[in-house]
Design a protein around this motif. Structure first.
Motif, PDB file in Angstrom:
ATOM      1  N   SER A 212      19.333  36.556  50.382  1.00 49.98           N
ATOM      2  CA  SER A 212      20.770  36.246  50.445  1.00 49.98           C
ATOM      3  C   SER A 212      21.361  36.155  49.046  1.00 49.98           C
ATOM      4  O   SER A 212      22.546  36.466  48.831  1.00 49.98           O
ATOM      5  N   LEU A 213      20.527  35.742  48.083  1.00 45.18           N
ATOM      6  CA  LEU A 213      20.999  35.707  46.703  1.00 45.18           C
ATOM      7  C   LEU A 213      21.318  37.119  46.202  1.00 45.18           C
ATOM      8  O   LEU A 213      22.303  37.336  45.491  1.00 45.18           O
ATOM      9  N   MET A 214      20.498  38.092  46.600  1.00 47.56           N
ATOM     10  CA  MET A 214      20.756  39.470  46.209  1.00 47.56           C
ATOM     11  C   MET A 214      22.041  39.982  46.858  1.00 47.56           C
ATOM     12  O   MET A 214      22.816  40.713  46.239  1.00 47.56           O
ATOM     13  N   LYS A 215      22.250  39.600  48.110  1.00 49.44           N
ATOM     14  CA  LYS A 215      23.484  39.995  48.782  1.00 49.44           C
ATOM     15  C   LYS A 215      24.685  39.365  48.088  1.00 49.44           C
ATOM     16  O   LYS A 215      25.723  40.015  47.902  1.00 49.44           O
ATOM     17  N   THR A 216      24.534  38.106  47.685  1.00 45.04           N
ATOM     18  CA  THR A 216      25.612  37.427  46.970  1.00 45.04           C
ATOM     19  C   THR A 216      25.939  38.154  45.674  1.00 45.04           C
ATOM     20  O   THR A 216      27.115  38.337  45.320  1.00 45.04           O
ATOM     21  N   LEU A 217      24.903  38.605  44.979  1.00 43.78           N
ATOM     22  CA  LEU A 217      25.107  39.338  43.725  1.00 43.78           C
ATOM     23  C   LEU A 217      25.875  40.633  43.976  1.00 43.78           C
ATOM     24  O   LEU A 217      26.808  40.970  43.237  1.00 43.78           O
ATOM     25  N   ALA A 218      25.490  41.364  45.032  1.00 44.18           N
ATOM     26  CA  ALA A 218      26.193  42.605  45.369  1.00 44.18           C
ATOM     27  C   ALA A 218      27.657  42.325  45.698  1.00 44.18           C
ATOM     28  O   ALA A 218      28.551  43.103  45.330  1.00 44.18           O
ATOM     29  N   ASN A 219      27.893  41.197  46.368  1.00 44.31           N
ATOM     30  CA  ASN A 219      29.278  40.825  46.693  1.00 44.31           C
ATOM     31  C   ASN A 219      30.068  40.487  45.430  1.00 44.31           C
ATOM     32  O   ASN A 219      31.257  40.802  45.324  1.00 44.31           O
ATOM     33  N   PHE A 220      29.419  39.823  44.462  1.00 44.07           N
ATOM     34  CA  PHE A 220      30.067  39.531  43.188  1.00 44.07           C
ATOM     35  C   PHE A 220      30.587  40.825  42.550  1.00 44.07           C
ATOM     36  O   PHE A 220      31.747  40.909  42.112  1.00 44.07           O
TER      37      PHE A 220
END
Length: 514
Positions: A114-122
């Motif tokens: 989910s942290l990686m997904k958050t980064l992509a969203n950033f």
């Protein structure tokens, strides 16, 4: 007069290119990737080019003010900053040390993804902010850049280049979907053990699902909104003119490559400079035993306390001096032979005659500096490509690979002593160093040439394979195989029908004769 004339002509010719510099828009990734890009930017600036760097207001290492570039700062509320990285590392440390078990372990994995997904969203949100800012986009268009230089781990640069209709050069080892070769070069699983799983060139099933659902979906949504559904994000990545690959085949396993991949591994490496007096006095005090350095890179300022206590205890039992980049609490087991520092001139220490070993996290930059100077490595990898980087040096006999999950003072001490006192490690790294240095063109010069080549010729389409534009079923000749199978089946069917007709005619004739 003629002498003065020729001197003036020489001066004008020498400074001519400086007056005709091109405009380059740089969209970098923060952290250690920025340290690489910064070297290229400074070199381009010295050659007379004008550099603009796109950064977010939450950037960590990329400064807004600089003597050799101008910045375009995008306001964001969340980003790839120190807080984000520390939270990510905390989760990884807990997983590595086995603090999760059973369902809790699965929960920890989900949290990491989910942290990686958050980064992509950033990154997607940052890109949307730029595209929605009419004044910013008008300003970027009016500056009439000649090139976008970007790191494809960040999707912003790829989409911005498409928006501005500019040629693209990648500074690359990774893309958002994995190791860079996977996107543009044939990668047979039969003989290419590369970044991804530690064994093969392919992403694992979980990694593929993660990329499709979390990373690409975020970037593709931006493409759909501003370019239309006919523009595929992966196609934009494959369309890059030149891939400046931050490895070479002294470090990388031999594999198929492509004409637009240029290998610049070790471009940031250079001969060692004189150390500051306090460090020089410290390493000289090591006598014949020499010294060790330990640094875990840009992001990892400190390890969990239970690990640092074990590491310090192992160091304390060595006759060598130790310089350790560590910003956490001072370990209670720290010996008199160990100096803790907030920062170290890593390249200069690795090039010192008394260096004996390098304890590293396995980042590409540090390992290439160790390879350049011929220093054996004890690797403590944690995430991304670090495990596979250390694996490559280990397989060439220049490194020892350890796991933070099983690390204790005895394991660490035994590994240190093996690397320090087994001469094979140093001999292998010095052999690799000799191979790495023996090149017709310096890697940095090669990188600069190809960047300027793309600007001179408005791209490098002649180096791009037609395969980049092919659907998967054409790339793998599925349509051809299907056609041949159909033709084969048709032929056998016709032969069967002919034989059947002949047989029937024969049977009818025989019946009439009877």
């Amino acid at each position: 007069k003629s002498t003065v004339y020729y001197v003036l002509i020489t001066i004008l010719v020498s400074f001519g290119p400086v007056c005709q510099g091109d405009k380059i828009l740089v969209v970098p990734l923060d952290g250690s990737h920025w340290l690489n890009m910064d070297i290229i930017i400074q070199a381009l600036h010295k050659r007379g080019h004008t550099i603009d760097v796109v950064r977010s207001s939450k950037n960590w290492y990329i400064k807004e003010e600089s003597a050799y570039y101008s910045s375009v700062t995008v306001p964001v509320t969340e980003g790839f900053d120190e807080k984000f990285i520390k939270n990510y590392l905390r989760t990884l440390f807990d997983i590595e040390r086995g603090k999760f078990s059973g369902l809790n372990f699965i929960k920890a994995q989900v949290e990491a993804y989910s942290l990686m997904k958050t980064l992509a969203n950033f990154i997607s949100n940052m890109t949307v902010t730029m595209f929605e800012d009419e004044n910013m986009m008008k300003m970027l268009k009016n500056r009439q850049y000649d090139l976008v230089l970007t790191d494809p781990v960040w999707g912003t640069g790829v989409m911005l280049a498409h928006y501005l209709k500019l040629p693209v050069v990648f500074m690359v080892r990774w893309t958002a979907g994995g190791e860079g070769h996977l996107i543009v070069a044939p990668s047979p699983l039969s003989y290419i053990p590369m970044t991804g799983s530690g064994h093969s060139d392919a992403m694992t099933f979980i990694q593929r699902v993660q990329y499709r659902l979390q990373v690409k979906s975020a970037y593709q949504a931006v493409c759909d909104k501003y370019f239309g559904p006919h523009v595929d994000y992966d196609a934009l990545v494959r369309a890059a003119d030149i891939w400046l690959m931050r490895v070479d085949f002294v470090f990388e396993f031999p594999r198929p490559t492509m004409p637009n991949i240029v290998y610049i591994g070790g471009f940031q490496c250079k001969e060692a400079k004189t150390l500051p007096k306090d460090l020089e006095d410290f390493v000289q005090s090591s006598g014949e035993h020499g010294f060790i350095i330990m640094s875990l890179g840009t992001f990892i300022a400190e390890l969990p306390s239970e690990i640092t206590e074990e590491v310090a205890a192992a160091f304390a039992q060595l006759p060598q001096k130790v310089i350790w980049k560590h910003q956490g609490e001072r370990p209670s087991t720290l010996g008199n032979n160990t100096m803790l520092v907030d920062w170290m001139p890593q390249n200069d220490l690795l090039g010192h005659p008394k260096i004996r070993a390098f304890v590293a996290h396995g980042g590409t930059n540090g390992l290439q500096e160790a390879l350049f100077h011929g220093v054996p490595v004890i690797g403590l990898p944690l995430f991304f490509d670090q495990y596979d980087n250390v694996l490559r040096l280990r397989d060439r006999g220049g490194a020892k690979l350890l796991s933070l999950g099983t690390l204790n003072r005895n394991v660490f001490l035994e590994s240190l002593q093996d690397v320090l006192y087994n001469p094979a490690y140093k001999e292998n790294m010095q052999r690799l160093s000799t191979h790495h240095r023996d090149k017709p063109v310096k890697p940095l010069d090669s990188a600069l040439f190809w960047i300027e080549f793309v600007m001179r010729h408005k791209g490098a389409a002649h180096l791009q394979s037609e395969s980049y534009k092919m659907p998967w079923y054409i790339y793998h000749s599925v349509d051809v195989i299907a056609f041949l199978l159909l033709a084969l089946c048709t032929m056998f069917g016709m032969i069967f029908l002919i034989i059947r007709c002949v047989w029937r005619m024969f049977c009818k004739r025989k019946t009439k004769q009877d």
